[in-house]
Scaffold this active site. Structure first.
Site, mmCIF file in Angstrom:
data_model
loop_
_atom_site.group_PDB
_atom_site.id
_atom_site.type_symbol
_atom_site.label_atom_id
_atom_site.label_comp_id
_atom_site.label_asym_id
_atom_site.label_seq_id
_atom_site.Cartn_x
_atom_site.Cartn_y
_atom_site.Cartn_z
ATOM 1 N N CYS A 18 31.247 62.701 58.335
ATOM 2 C CA CYS A 18 32.166 62.019 59.248
ATOM 3 C C CYS A 18 31.861 60.532 59.211
ATOM 4 O O CYS A 18 30.836 60.110 58.682
ATOM 5 C CB CYS A 18 32.071 62.579 60.663
ATOM 6 S SG CYS A 18 30.560 62.115 61.530
ATOM 7 N N CYS A 21 28.529 59.142 60.321
ATOM 8 C CA CYS A 21 27.418 59.262 59.375
ATOM 9 C C CYS A 21 27.309 57.991 58.529
ATOM 10 O O CYS A 21 26.221 57.425 58.366
ATOM 11 C CB CYS A 21 27.621 60.465 58.451
ATOM 12 S SG CYS A 21 27.682 62.064 59.282
ATOM 13 N N ASP A 453 59.500 40.119 38.548
ATOM 14 C CA ASP A 453 59.585 39.361 37.306
ATOM 15 C C ASP A 453 60.604 40.094 36.435
ATOM 16 O O ASP A 453 60.834 41.295 36.636
ATOM 17 C CB ASP A 453 58.198 39.340 36.641
ATOM 18 C CG ASP A 453 58.209 38.608 35.319
ATOM 19 O OD1 ASP A 453 58.945 37.620 35.204
ATOM 20 O OD2 ASP A 453 57.481 39.039 34.407
#
Length: 762
Positions: A18, A21, A453
């Site tokens: 998680c 941690c 472009d």
């Protein structure tokens, strides 16, 4: 000033399930001397930091991480993905307690010897995801064994209470509780010792001790068991979230058939070197980035670009590692080291993207820093105020305050963003859509205008010379020979077209020197001792490089959608060349999809207005023509002032405009530039992937908002019900774990999201 002696080091850290941690590891290491710029990737399991030799040492880093209860192995040469390295990581996780005690940090022992659940748990807090456990059923993993142990202790305590009565049953529950909470308490102590008193382990320990103090031993033991169950669920969910990234590495075969002087032998794919030749049979995956030396076959590049239709390729054409040879035997010359192939670079990009955090994620991190201490303060008030001010029962309000503590962990909230982003990056990578992190995803989701472009983006970028008109007294061969000489060293699409036509007509370029590009104008070189130029008719007119008749002819050709260049030497016109670059077949549909998304589009080109109008008219897009690089930069800045702007280019030209845009996107099939220069990249040359990129970003942000709502909503509901006494300790721990699992599972839905498919609600 940066100290050149500082080294950037990387490790693989296993067991983080998680966001809390990752935060614990980052904060703990940030306090060590000689260490700076600590970065921890939860989903990539990567730890990177700056190490000052003589002050910070590897052993300190590894010891600190192991004391927090995680496995750690050095990551010297890029991502750790193969099974052998993962086995080493597993050994580290399985044996780190002994290593920490003896100081032998690199002697990991047998990767399969994980000991018993209680021993694993004693390594510090909840047992983390061990790479050696991947692919096993939950009850065969270290976490699963801890659940079975705590569950068995709880069941034994219940049985003992039924046989002996409540009085003795209390002591059985007390024993079960203490055995189960001991590793959690040890982990809480280590985190507190490293300056992190507010962790889920510390809240758990306080809650359990408090429950025992008021005589709620049975419920305390149940909370310990549910916490262990929650850890299994979180580990499974985190593993699923990482599978998308791991799956990318599995695309490259582990072995290759090396062609060694006419004989073939099987070798490990990661031992291949540039220049070697490999044999690829029909149905096999190509083991390395390379160039076809012999054979013609259909190549399925979907693993790399997401393009499902095989492309026929022959000698001289590039192929990617992980692509599938579908028809005939190919001999492929390796052009890139295994650690630098396209898929390896994509994996690194996806992993690096975790560090480019979204503004939403940074806000939530700041929010969570004061959220947990605030919850602790509120819990203390709930415990103290009613008994002291109103004479309420201490046991009741201590119990409610403890329930508040368990709800206070912000794990679900903190993981809500990175879990969604990791799933999004993996889903995008499978379709050839790459975004460099949460900040890019968030910016893409609010794009209001896309600037394209022209050459190589809206068009194929493969123009062909369709007209050769020499000036009076000049023949076509001389015109082509001079033009090819000037363009010989250029990689520009127009230059390649001129060289291709010269070769097709059997014309050899003249000797040239000092060739250079003139941005927005053309190119020049010294050809046979005289300055020769290939330039736009407009620039040529300023230098007398085109006569009146040539200028009129150029204008006519431009209205037909052709690009015209004038060729002249020493100011003497040699003639004009007309080139045509066809628009991509999906360009018009892409513009239409953008409009349906509520996003505007504009084409920016250095080409002349007449050619630009012809191309733009066929696509249904606005345009601005005759633009120098600085003009494109100014236009992007101007558009950006009215809302988010995305610039699409080829990753080489228009660099200033790509950087100026809120999101710069490079188009190109896996080129180095496409992967490494811009904020995002489209690996397959499809314009419809531009709206797909926006759809993916919007879906990701929608998922993040859902996750934040789930996390905060559940917290709010259970905070109220806990204070009112409606829900208790075991519901509180379920609310915390349940919210974390829910947001992770919701984030995993993005792995199945197909951004290339339009949805009616968008």
């Amino acid at each position: 000033m940066r100290d050149d002696s500082v080294q950037r080091r990387e490790w693989t850290v296993t067991g983080m399930d998680c966001a809390a941690c990752a935060t614990k590891v980052q904060n703990a290491l940030g306090r060590l001397p000689g260490i700076s710029e600590v970065r921890v990737g939860l989903m990539s399991e990567r730890l990177s930091l700056n190490l000052l030799p003589g002050v910070g040492v590897d052993g300190d880093v590894e010891d600190a991480v192991r004391r927090l209860g995680y496995g750690i192995t050095p990551r010297e040469s890029g991502p750790v993905h193969d099974h052998e390295e993962q086995g080493d990581a597993g050994a580290c996780c399985g044996g780190h307690a002994a290593a920490a005690e003896t100081g032998h940090h690199h002697d990991h022992g047998d990767p399969h010897d994980h000991g018993h659940a209680a021993e694993d748990a004693a390594h510090g807090g909840h047992v983390h995801d061990d790479p050696a456990d991947r692919g096993k059923r939950w009850f065969r993993t270290a976490k699963g064994r801890l659940v079975l142990l705590t569950g068995a202790l709880l069941a034994c305590a219940w049985a003992f209470e039924m046989l002996t009565g409540t009085r003795y049953g209390y002591w059985a529950f007390l024993a079960a509780c203490l055995i189960g909470v001991a590793p959690v308490a040890r982990r809480a102590f280590e985190a507190a010792r490293m300056g992190q008193p507010f962790t889920i382990e510390s809240l758990m320990t306080i809650a359990v001790v408090g429950a025992l103090w008021i005589g709620a031993a049975e419920e305390a033991a149940l909370v310990v068991f549910l916490f262990a169950v929650g850890e299994v669920l979180e580990g499974v969910a985190a593993g699923k979230a990482r599978d998308g990234i791991r799956a990318l590495a599995d695309l490259v075969p582990k072995t290759a058939l090396l062609d060694d002087g006419g004989t073939t032998r099987e070798v490990a794919a990661d031992t291949l070197r540039v220049g070697q030749t490999v044999l690829v049979r029909p149905g096999d995956r190509i083991p390395a980035d390379g160039e076809i030396a012999d054979g013609t076959s259909g190549v399925d590049e979907s693993p790399v670009t997401g393009e499902s239709v095989p492309v026929t390729k022959g000698p001289g054409e590039a192929v990617f590692a992980g692509s599938i040879n579908t028809e005939a035997v190919l001999r492929v010359t390796v052009t890139k080291e295994p650690s630098d192939n396209t898929i390896a670079r994509i994996i690194r990009l996806v992993e690096d993207a975790e560090e480019a955090r979204a503004p939403t994620e940074r806000f939530i991190d700041r929010f969570s820093r004061w959220y947990m201490p605030a919850i602790v303060a509120v819990a203390a008030l709930v415990v103290l105020v009613p008994p002291l001010a109103f004479g309420a029962d201490w046991d009741i309000w201590v119990y409610r305050g403890l329930a508040l503590l368990l709800i206070g962990c912000p794990c679900a909230l903190v993981i809500s963003v990175p879990a969604s982003i990791a799933s999004s990056l993996s889903a995008g990578a499978r379709k050839g859509l790459l975004m460099k992190g949460g900040a890019v995803i968030e910016a893409t989701s609010v794009v209001r205008t896309v600037a394209f472009d022209k050459t190589g983006t809206l068009t194929h970028g493969r123009p062909e010379v369709v007209d050769i008109r020499p000036a009076a007294g000049v023949d076509a061969a001389e015109l082509l020979a001079v033009a090819a000489a000037v363009e010989a060293g250029s990689s520009h699409p127009l230059a390649r077209a001129v060289l291709k036509r010269a070769a097709a007509d059997g014309v050899s370029p003249l000797a040239a020197a000092d060739a250079r590009a003139m941005p927005g104008k053309g190119a020049e070189a010294i050809v046979d001792g005289a300055r020769a130029v290939v330039a736009s008719p407009r620039h040529a007119a300023t230098e007398g490089g085109i006569d009146a008749e040539g200028a009129e002819l150029a204008g006519t050709m431009e209205t037909e959608g052709k690009t015209v260049v004038a060729v002249y030497r020493q100011g003497r016109p040699l003639g004009i060349l007309a080139l045509r670059d066809e628009a991509r077949g999906d360009a018009r549909e892409a513009i239409a999809q953008l409009k349906r998304l509520g996003v505007g589009a504009v084409m920016l080109t250095g080409d002349n207005p007449r050619t630009a109008k012809a191309v733009a008219g066929g696509l249904g897009v606005d345009f601005k023509a005759g633009m120098m690089p600085e003009d494109k930069l100014a236009t992007v800045r101007e558009i950006g002032a009215q809302g988010g702007v995305m610039m699409i280019g080829d990753g080489i030209n228009d660099a200033p405009a790509l950087k100026q845009a809120a999101v710069g996107v490079a188009m190109g099939s896996g080129t180095d530039v496409a992967l490494e220069t811009a904020d995002a990249a489209i690996l397959r040359d499809r314009v419809v992937d531009v709206p797909a990129l926006i759809r993916l970003a919007r879906a990701t942000m929608g998922n993040i908002h859902q996750n934040v709502a789930i996390a905060l909503g559940l917290k709010a509901v259970f905070l109220v019900t806990s204070v009112l006494g409606i829900t208790g300790l075991w519901i509180a721990i379920l609310a915390d774990t349940g919210a974390t699992v829910l947001v992770t599972l919701n984030a995993l839905r993005l792995l199945g999201f197909d951004p290339t498919r339009e949805r009616s609600h968008q």
